[in-house]
Design an enzyme around this catalytic site. Structure first.
Site, PDB file in Angstrom:
ATOM      1  N   HIS A 233     -65.164  53.642  23.608  1.00 12.58           N
ATOM      2  CA  HIS A 233     -66.856  53.174  24.253  1.00 12.58           C
ATOM      3  C   HIS A 233     -66.049  54.339  24.881  1.00 12.58           C
ATOM      4  O   HIS A 233     -65.450  54.448  26.017  1.00 12.58           O
ATOM      5  CB  HIS A 233     -66.931  51.784  24.753  1.00 12.58           C
ATOM      6  CG  HIS A 233     -67.595  51.352  25.972  1.00 12.58           C
ATOM      7  ND1 HIS A 233     -68.203  51.987  26.781  1.00 12.58           N
ATOM      8  CD2 HIS A 233     -69.026  51.383  25.267  1.00 12.58           C
ATOM      9  CE1 HIS A 233     -69.236  52.241  27.800  1.00 12.58           C
ATOM     10  NE2 HIS A 233     -69.914  51.301  26.500  1.00 12.58           N
ATOM     11  N   CYS A 271     -72.708  55.473  24.328  1.00  9.76           N
ATOM     12  CA  CYS A 271     -72.888  55.184  24.894  1.00  9.76           C
ATOM     13  C   CYS A 271     -73.988  55.819  26.042  1.00  9.76           C
ATOM     14  O   CYS A 271     -73.285  56.794  26.420  1.00  9.76           O
ATOM     15  CB  CYS A 271     -72.431  54.151  25.824  1.00  9.76           C
ATOM     16  SG  CYS A 271     -72.985  53.337  27.000  1.00  9.76           S
ATOM     17  N   HIS A 298     -75.505  52.581  22.136  1.00  2.00           N
ATOM     18  CA  HIS A 298     -75.808  51.622  23.442  1.00  2.00           C
ATOM     19  C   HIS A 298     -77.083  52.168  23.919  1.00  2.00           C
ATOM     20  O   HIS A 298     -76.383  53.817  24.063  1.00  2.00           O
ATOM     21  CB  HIS A 298     -74.507  51.986  24.224  1.00  2.00           C
ATOM     22  CG  HIS A 298     -73.453  50.575  23.599  1.00  2.00           C
ATOM     23  ND1 HIS A 298     -72.926  50.172  24.493  1.00  2.00           N
ATOM     24  CD2 HIS A 298     -73.258  49.659  22.469  1.00  2.00           C
ATOM     25  CE1 HIS A 298     -71.714  49.360  23.981  1.00  2.00           C
ATOM     26  NE2 HIS A 298     -71.976  49.413  22.839  1.00  2.00           N
ATOM     27  N   ASP A 345     -78.579  47.188  25.594  1.00  2.00           N
ATOM     28  CA  ASP A 345     -77.699  47.303  26.157  1.00  2.00           C
ATOM     29  C   ASP A 345     -78.831  47.218  27.614  1.00  2.00           C
ATOM     30  O   ASP A 345     -79.709  47.187  27.625  1.00  2.00           O
ATOM     31  CB  ASP A 345     -77.742  49.264  26.342  1.00  2.00           C
ATOM     32  CG  ASP A 345     -75.412  48.378  26.561  1.00  2.00           C
ATOM     33  OD1 ASP A 345     -75.289  47.942  27.197  1.00  2.00           O
ATOM     34  OD2 ASP A 345     -74.260  49.716  26.979  1.00  2.00           O
ATOM     35  N   HIS A 346     -77.856  46.963  28.790  1.00  2.00           N
ATOM     36  CA  HIS A 346     -78.133  46.787  29.846  1.00  2.00           C
ATOM     37  C   HIS A 346     -79.656  46.520  30.574  1.00  2.00           C
ATOM     38  O   HIS A 346     -80.423  47.686  29.527  1.00  2.00           O
ATOM     39  CB  HIS A 346     -77.761  47.737  31.036  1.00  2.00           C
ATOM     40  CG  HIS A 346     -76.014  47.540  30.418  1.00  2.00           C
ATOM     41  ND1 HIS A 346     -75.422  48.515  31.939  1.00  2.00           N
ATOM     42  CD2 HIS A 346     -75.133  47.062  30.158  1.00  2.00           C
ATOM     43  CE1 HIS A 346     -73.881  48.139  31.181  1.00  2.00           C
ATOM     44  NE2 HIS A 346     -74.289  47.589  29.890  1.00  2.00           N
ATOM     45  N   TYR A 363     -77.350  41.403  30.669  1.00  4.70           N
ATOM     46  CA  TYR A 363     -77.639  41.061  29.950  1.00  4.70           C
ATOM     47  C   TYR A 363     -78.339  39.919  29.951  1.00  4.70           C
ATOM     48  O   TYR A 363     -77.896  38.820  28.835  1.00  4.70           O
ATOM     49  CB  TYR A 363     -75.815  40.571  29.240  1.00  4.70           C
ATOM     50  CG  TYR A 363     -75.010  41.832  28.590  1.00  4.70           C
ATOM     51  CD1 TYR A 363     -75.588  42.054  27.308  1.00  4.70           C
ATOM     52  CD2 TYR A 363     -74.449  42.772  30.019  1.00  4.70           C
ATOM     53  CE1 TYR A 363     -75.106  43.554  27.349  1.00  4.70           C
ATOM     54  CE2 TYR A 363     -73.383  43.059  29.588  1.00  4.70           C
ATOM     55  CZ  TYR A 363     -73.593  44.101  27.954  1.00  4.70           C
ATOM     56  OH  TYR A 363     -73.064  44.904  27.674  1.00  4.70           O
TER      57      TYR A 363
HETATM   58  C1  DNO Z   1     -71.031  47.182  29.470  1.00  8.74           C
HETATM   59  C2  DNO Z   1     -70.091  47.406  28.017  1.00  8.74           C
HETATM   60  C3  DNO Z   1     -68.914  47.493  28.157  1.00  8.74           C
HETATM   61  C4  DNO Z   1     -67.992  47.950  26.962  1.00  8.74           C
HETATM   62  C5  DNO Z   1     -66.599  47.919  27.107  1.00  8.74           C
HETATM   63  C6  DNO Z   1     -66.048  48.045  25.599  1.00  8.74           C
HETATM   64  O1  DNO Z   1     -72.129  46.390  29.317  1.00  8.74           O
HETATM   65  O2  DNO Z   1     -70.474  47.833  27.052  1.00  8.74           O
HETATM   66  O3  DNO Z   1     -68.023  46.688  28.889  1.00  8.74           O
HETATM   67  O4  DNO Z   1     -67.986  46.697  26.039  1.00  8.74           O
HETATM   68  O5  DNO Z   1     -66.379  49.493  27.554  1.00  8.74           O
HETATM   69  O6  DNO Z   1     -64.869  47.656  25.114  1.00  8.74           O
END
Ligand code: DNO
Length: 388
Positions: A233, A271, A298, A345-346, A363
Site C-alpha cells: 500500500h 490506492c 483502493h 475506500d474512505h 468506514y
Molecule cells: C486506510 C488504509 C490503510 C491501509 C494500510 C495497508 O484506510 O488504506 O490503513 O490499510 O496502509 O497496510
C-alpha cells in the site's frame, strides 16, 4: 472489478449482512486482534473465513498483515519477526487465501488531522491539513527541528491558528493523529510516539528502501511458491512526516519496489487516494505502466489544495479523474483476463451515520455504499461504451 468492502471484524458496526446488501461480493479484512509481528494461526484464520463465507461473501484480500517495526528498522528481533511473517503466509495459504496487502510506513500508518471535517452539505470527511500537521509537530509534540520541514507561510498560519485553538481542539488534533484511525496498529501517546520515532534517527530513504528490499527478498520467494500475491500500500499521505522517511509515494518509488525482486508475487495496491494526493502522479498512466503488478485497487478521490492539504471528496469528484482511472483499470483487466478486487475506500459520514458515533472514521456504511454505487455505475457505463 470485484467489488468489495472492508470489514473490521466482530466489533465493526458495519456487519457482514450489511456488506452483503451493498452488492459487494468480496470482503477485505485482517485478524485485527493478533498483535503485530505474531503468527496468524490457521484456526483463527479459518474462523474468520468461515464467518465471511457463511454470510455469502468471499474473503478477497487480507488488509493487512502488518510488518513489525523491527523489520522496517532491521533491528532487534527482526529475523524472528520475519519468520513469523512467513509462517503467517503459510497459514493463510493453507486456508486458501492468497492476497495480502501490507505497507512499509515507519511508525504511523495513514494519517489525518481532521476526522470529522464538515462539508458544505452537512456530511463530514477526513482531511489532512498541512497547517494543523505543522501545529502538531512544532507546538504540540515539539519535535526537534520540525520547523525546517515547513514553509514560512504554513508556519505563520500554524502559529496564528494554534494561538486560537481551545484545549479540546488541541486534544482532538493529537488524538486524530495518534489514535484516531481504524486499521492502524497502535494507539500512541506522545512519549511512546517520540520513542518510536527516535528509533529511526539517521535512517535515510535509501536505508529504508534497502530494508524493504531485504524483507521482500526473504518473503517473496515463499509467497510465489505458495501462490500468494503481496500488494504494497502506498504511503498516505505521500510525503515525509514527523521527519520519518516515506518511500512509496511516486511512480519512481514503485519502479524501485518492483526492481527489488522480480516476481508476480511482488505487486502493488493501487490506492488512488494515497497516490492521488501527490500532484506529480499521473494515475491512469501509472495503471497502464504497472498493469500486471497491480493486484488490488483502493478507489477514492482526494481534493488537493495548494499548500499540500487535501480532503476526501466524493468518489467521482476531487483532483483525480476517476473516469480515466476506471477506464485504464478496465483495459488492463481485459488484457490480463482478471477481475481485480476493488474497495471504494474512505466514504463520507452522512445521513444516519452522522448519529452513529461508533462507526469507524472513513468506514461508515452509507458513505462507502455511495462510493461503491457511483463506481459501479461508472464501470458499467465505460464497459458498455467501449464494448469491453
Ligand atoms: C486506510 C488504509 C490503510 C491501509 C494500510 C495497508 O484506510 O488504506 O490503513 O490499510 O496502509 O497496510
Amino acid at each position: 472489478m470485484k467489488q468489495s468492502f472492508r470489514w473490521f471484524g466482530e466489533n465493526d458496526p458495519v456487519q457482514l449482512s450489511h456488506i452483503k446488501q451493498s452488492g459487494a461480493e468480496g470482503v477485505v479484512t485482517a485478524l485485527h486482534h493478533i498483535p503485530n509481528g505474531e503468527i496468524w494461526e490457521v484456526e483463527e484464520i479459518q474462523k474468520v473465513k468461515t464467518r465471511i463465507n457463511n454470510a455469502g461473501l468471499e474473503w478477497v484480500f487480507i488488509e493487512s498483515i502488518p510488518v513489525h517495526e523491527n523489520i522496517k528498522l532491521r533491528k532487534g528481533d527482526y529475523k524472528k519477526r520475519m519468520e513469523n511473517y512467513k509462517q503467517s503466509l503459510k497459514n493463510i495459504a493453507a486456508c486458501n487465501i492468497k492476497n495480502v496487502c501490507y505497507n512499509f510506513m515507519p511508525v504511523l500508518d495513514w494519517t489525518r488531522t481532521d476526522l470529522f471535517w464538515k462539508l458544505g452539505n452537512g456530511a463530514t470527511a477526513l482531511r489532512f491539513d498541512k497547517v494543523k500537521m505543522a501545529i502538531f509537530e512544532c507546538f504540540i509534540m515539539k519535535r526537534k527541528n520540525a520547523e525546517n520541514d515547513y514553509s514560512k507561510s504554513v508556519l505563520d498560519n500554524a502559529k496564528l491558528l494554534f494561538s486560537k485553538m481551545t484545549i479540546v481542539e488541541k486534544r482532538n488534533l493529537q488524538d486524530a493523529i495518534l489514535k484516531g484511525l481504524p486499521g492502524t496498529v497502535d494507539d500512541l501517546t506522545i512519549d511512546v510516539f517520540k520513542a518510536m520515532i527516535a528509533e529511526y534517527d539517521g535512517l535515510t530513504h535509501a536505508d529504508l528502501k534497502a530494508n524493504l528490499s531485504y524483507f521482500l527478498n526473504a518473503v517473496i520467494p515463499l509467497a510465489e511458491e505458495l501462490g500468494i500475491k503481496m500488494a504494497i500500500h502506498p504511503d498516505d499521505p505521500p510525503i515525509d512526516i514527523m521527519g520519518l522517511p516515506r518511500i512509496i509515494k511516486s511512480e519512481r518509488d514503485l519502479e524501485d519496489l518492483l526492481g527489488f525482486i522480480d516476481s508476480p508475487s511482488n505487486g502493488i495496491t493501487f490506492c488512488t487516494g494515497s497516490l492521488g494526493a501527490n500532484p506529480a502522479n499521473d494515475l491512469p498512466k501509472m495503471i497502464t505502466k504497472f498493469a500486471d503488478k497491480i493486484h488490488f485497487l483502493h478507489l477514492r478521490n482526494v481534493r488537493r489544495e495548494v499548500d499540500g492539504s487535501f480532503y476526501e471528496d466524493n468518489h467521482l469528484e476531487g483532483s483525480t479523474d476517476m473516469y480515466k482511472v476506471v477506464e485504464a483499470v478496465l483495459k488492463i483487466e481485459k488484457e490480463r483476463g482478471v477481475n481485480l478486487p476493488m474497495r471504494p475506500d474512505h466514504g463520507h459520514q452522512m445521513l444516519h451515520d452522522l448519529e452513529q458515533q461508533s462507526a469507524y472514521c472513513g468506514y461508515t456504511s452509507i458513505g462507502r455504499l455511495k462510493g461503491l454505487a457511483e463506481i459501479r455505475g461508472l464501470e458499467l457505463g465505460i464497459k458498455r461504451s467501449l464494448a469491453l
